[in-house]
Design an enzyme around this catalytic site. Structure first.
Site, PDB file in Angstrom:
ATOM      1  CB  SER A   1     -31.157 -18.161 -28.913  1.00  0.00           C
ATOM      2  OG  SER A   1     -30.417 -18.943 -29.829  1.00  0.00           O
TER       3      SER A   1
ATOM      4  CD  GLU B   1      -3.040  -0.716   0.012  1.00  0.00           C
ATOM      5  OE1 GLU B   1      -3.312   0.472  -0.261  1.00  0.00           O
ATOM      6  OE2 GLU B   1      -3.500  -1.682  -0.624  1.00  0.00           O
TER       7      GLU B   1
END
Length: 733
Positions: free
Chosen positions: A389, A129
């Site tokens: 579809s 960090e």
């Protein structure tokens, strides 16, 4: 004049000449002397002034910043106060009927003093960090410069963000997560104030005990107990790497959400720790995937809904930390029915998701997986899958808008488009059929031809109109659903059809109230324009209803009108059914997270069965609604009136009452059966006797003369044409 004087005079003349020559040379070279040197002098002057003013402004800015930081440092609470005040707020989430769904709040473990925090945990957090944590003053100039360069170049080379550990602590303690420039400026000032007032060890202690690690866990001890079933003082190197990796994105890298992502992120942390000298190469080779995760009891699937809806509070609410109540659209009974339908019908080894929307977009039920505890990854709102579809909804919408009707003839035949040759699921072609049948039985070759005719970009545009925001390709295969979308997007699109072509936007929050009862937010219904004409809505609803009545979606029948569409991707990787009935639109997806094939998975089977199981409960208290499939075509789409081709009787050969042939334009006005006043001048008898005709027709004939033969032919042709028009457009009868 003396000789000395003459020498001085000559010397002066030579000096004068030399000086003149020097000036001429300097002028020729563009030196500073004379008029030629003025631009250079001005430039140096302006540069000097710019440096002076720039330095003065920079100094003034530093003074202002120092004053702001000093004032912020003086206003900061004491360390004991910050330690005692826990972050987070209590949130009560309520269903649409007001019943409490869940109460959420922060979860805290034991407070660990700096000396009690494992060194590996501290080092892991700094490594991933904020690697310059021990050297900066709250804001990292190197990171800030890198972020500015990225903003200009568009590069994304850095692994971390711009915020330091101290900035993150400032944000968690005093600010929210809004990405505004003002918030970032305040964050930077507060970070420097924290560095001014507290030591590095105190900042790390606050940070590691207060940072959020997901799942309601604040602080490393709470996270350790949540994920590993033991306190943070016992964290191993691998476990510390997993926890440190969570800070970037707690929901994404959570071990209970996506173990693979958590392991991959932890390996990044270990590599950074080794590169920065915190651990040896042997320690960096720890098998993170072997870390034992805590097994937890089951939780209600309502957490899929709350996980999706609660982050929206950061957008719709002002900055507040008071307890709040969130009133949602969720129906508790429908949520239970949806959960049961997914659990009962999803094939073994696969996952299932369901989204159900009311006619205005209100989310009635949302299920993101078969087991929230096993995986809280939300497949209903986050997963990107091919719709198969089910995507043909947009192909046929575009075709109907272009002029096709459900009755129009199309041909199911092998087709190749730009080198792509689609095949039907059964491997056969039926030849000539109609649009309704092609849609109901999901014939791929017909969809490909229609998409090619209207344009693949037009199909993509139609999808956009109904709320598909994911990236859509315009390759020919897109007509069969090759572009990945979210379940909630496809459900949203079908809901727009159910709403008569008016797009809807899914929403889950109706209002938010504070502790005092004040309304902090209330949703206002948007005003959205209709996206397609009524005749297109009627046509596509007809097709969707046929797909359920006689086509691939028969398993979705529930004893009342249902319109919907199935979807199955290649190798049975995805199965879909999306449909609507009685104002409720529901989308169901099933498949594996790793996109491997699921034997027997088809949209018309398990997904359609889950849809039916849920919808029987969802619509039981709603009136039956018949679909309006009346096709009122616009003028431009109607067939031309061929009767007009026959023109006026004067334009044709005519047989007069005596049987004489009269050529066009040569008729005797006196023999015209129509007088100047428009009434018939004569009353010629019919070719057969009146008695015979009356006996043949079974009634008296009107006493009107027989029309001319060409006029009779015109009337007959008009009647035939009208018959053909009625046959082609049965909805207009």
């Amino acid at each position: 004049m003396s000789k000395r004087g003459e020498r001085l005079q000559k010397k002066g003349v030579r000096g004068t000449r030399r000086a003149a020559a020097d000036r001429a040379t300097e002028t020729a070279r563009g030196g500073s002397g004379g008029d030629g040197g003025k631009p250079s002098s001005r430039l140096r002057l302006w540069v000097k002034r710019a440096f002076i003013w720039g330095g003065a402004l920079a100094l003034l800015g530093l003074v202002v910043l120092a004053v702001a930081v000093a004032m912020a440092a003086q206003s900061l609470p004491s360390y004991a106060t910050l330690k005692a005040n826990q972050p987070g707020q209590t949130i009560v989430v309520r269903a649409r009927d007001g019943r409490e769904i869940v109460e959420l709040g922060p979860s805290f473990g034991e407070w660990l003093d700096y000396d009690d925090i494992p060194v590996n945990m501290t080092n892991a957090m700094i490594a991933v960090e904020d690697k310059r944590f021990h050297s900066h003053l709250g804001v990292d100039p190197v990171r800030l410069t890198g972020a500015m360069i990225e903003g200009v170049t568009g590069s994304r080379a850095r692994l971390g963000g711009t915020s330091t550990i101290t900035q993150q602590l400032a944000r968690n303690l005093f600010l929210n997560n809004n990405r505004s420039l003002d918030r970032k400026a305040r964050e930077a000032v507060l970070a420097m104030a924290l560095e001014w007032k507290f030591s590095k060890q105190e900042i790390l202690e606050l940070y590691l005990n207060k940072v959020y690690f997901g799942g309601g866990a604040y602080g490393i001890d709470s996270a350790s107990r949540k994920f590993f079933s033991h306190p943070a003082t016992e964290l191993s190197v691998g476990e510390a790497a997993i926890i440190a990796g969570l800070v970037k994105a707690p929901s994404h890298y959570s071990p209970t959400a996506d173990a693979d992502a958590a392991v991959e992120r932890a390996q990044v942390v270990l590599r950074l720790m080794r590169e920065q000298g915190y651990i040896t190469a042997d320690q960096a080779m720890v098998d993170v995937s072997a870390v034992q995760l805590k097994e937890k009891a089951g939780q209600n699937s309502v957490r899929y809904f709350t996980d999706w809806v609660l982050p929206q509070l950061d957008i719709i609410l002002p900055e507040t930390y008071e307890p709040i109540e969130v009133w949602t659209t969720l129906d508790i009974g429908m949520q239970r029915a949806a959960t049961a339908a997914i659990e009962a019908n999803t094939p073994k080894g696969a996952q299932g998701a369901l989204v159900s929307l009311d006619r205005d977009g209100a989310i009635l039920a949302l299920v993101g997986g078969t087991d929230y505890v096993a995986s809280n990854f939300n497949r209903a709102t986050t997963a990107m899958r091919q719709p198969g579809s089910a995507w043909k909804l947009f192909v046929y919408l575009a075709a109907l808008e272009a002029g096709y009707t459900p009755e129009d003839k199309v041909v199911d035949t092998p087709v190749t488009i730009d080198g792509w040759s689609p095949r039907n699921a059964n491997g056969r072609n039926v030849g000539e059929t109609d649009v309704r049948t092609a849609f109901a039985y999901s014939i791929n070759t017909v969809a490909a031809q229609l998409g090619n005719e209207v344009g693949f970009g037009t199909v993509a545009s139609m999808a956009r109109r109904f709320g598909i925001n994911s990236e859509v390709d315009t390759y020919p295969s897109m007509v069969l659903g090759s572009s990945e979308v979210r379940v909630i997007e496809m459900t949203q699109a079908f809901a727009g059809v159910a709403a008569k072509g008016v797009p809807v936007e899914p929403y889950g929050i109706t209002k938010v109230t504070g502790a005092s009862g004040d309304v902090l937010y209330r949703r206002e219904a948007p005003n959205r324009p209709q996206q397609v004409p009524d005749y297109v809505v009627a046509g596509i609803t007809d097709l969707l209803q046929a797909a359920v009545q006689t086509g691939t979606g028969r398993a979705a029948q529930i004893g009342r009108p249902v319109a919907g569409k199935t979807g199955t991707t290649s190798s049975n990787k995805d199965g879909w059914f999306i449909g609507f009935s009685s104002g409720i639109t529901t989308g169901v997806w099933m498949g594996r997270d790793d996109a491997k094939a699921v034997p027997g998975l088809q949209g018309g089977r398990a997904p359609a069965q889950a849809f039916a199981a849920y919808m029987r409960y969802a619509v039981k208290d709603r009136p039956v609604e018949e679909f309006d499939v009346t096709l009122e075509l616009p003028e431009w789409q109607l067939e031309p009136d061929e009767e007009a081709l026959f023109g006026s009787p004067d334009d044709y050969y005519y047989i007069d009452e005596q049987g004489n042939l009269i050529e066009p334009g040569r008729r005797d006005p006196g023999s015209d059966p129509l007088g100047s006043d428009g009434e018939r001048a004569g009353s010629a008898p019919p070719a057969a006797s009146v008695d015979f005709l009356e006996q043949a027709t079974g009634g008296a004939l009107p006493q009107t003369p027989r029309p001319p033969r060409r006029a009779a032919a015109a009337a007959s042709a008009a009647s035939d044409q009208a018959g053909r028009r009625i046959e082609r457009f049965p909805y207009r009868q």
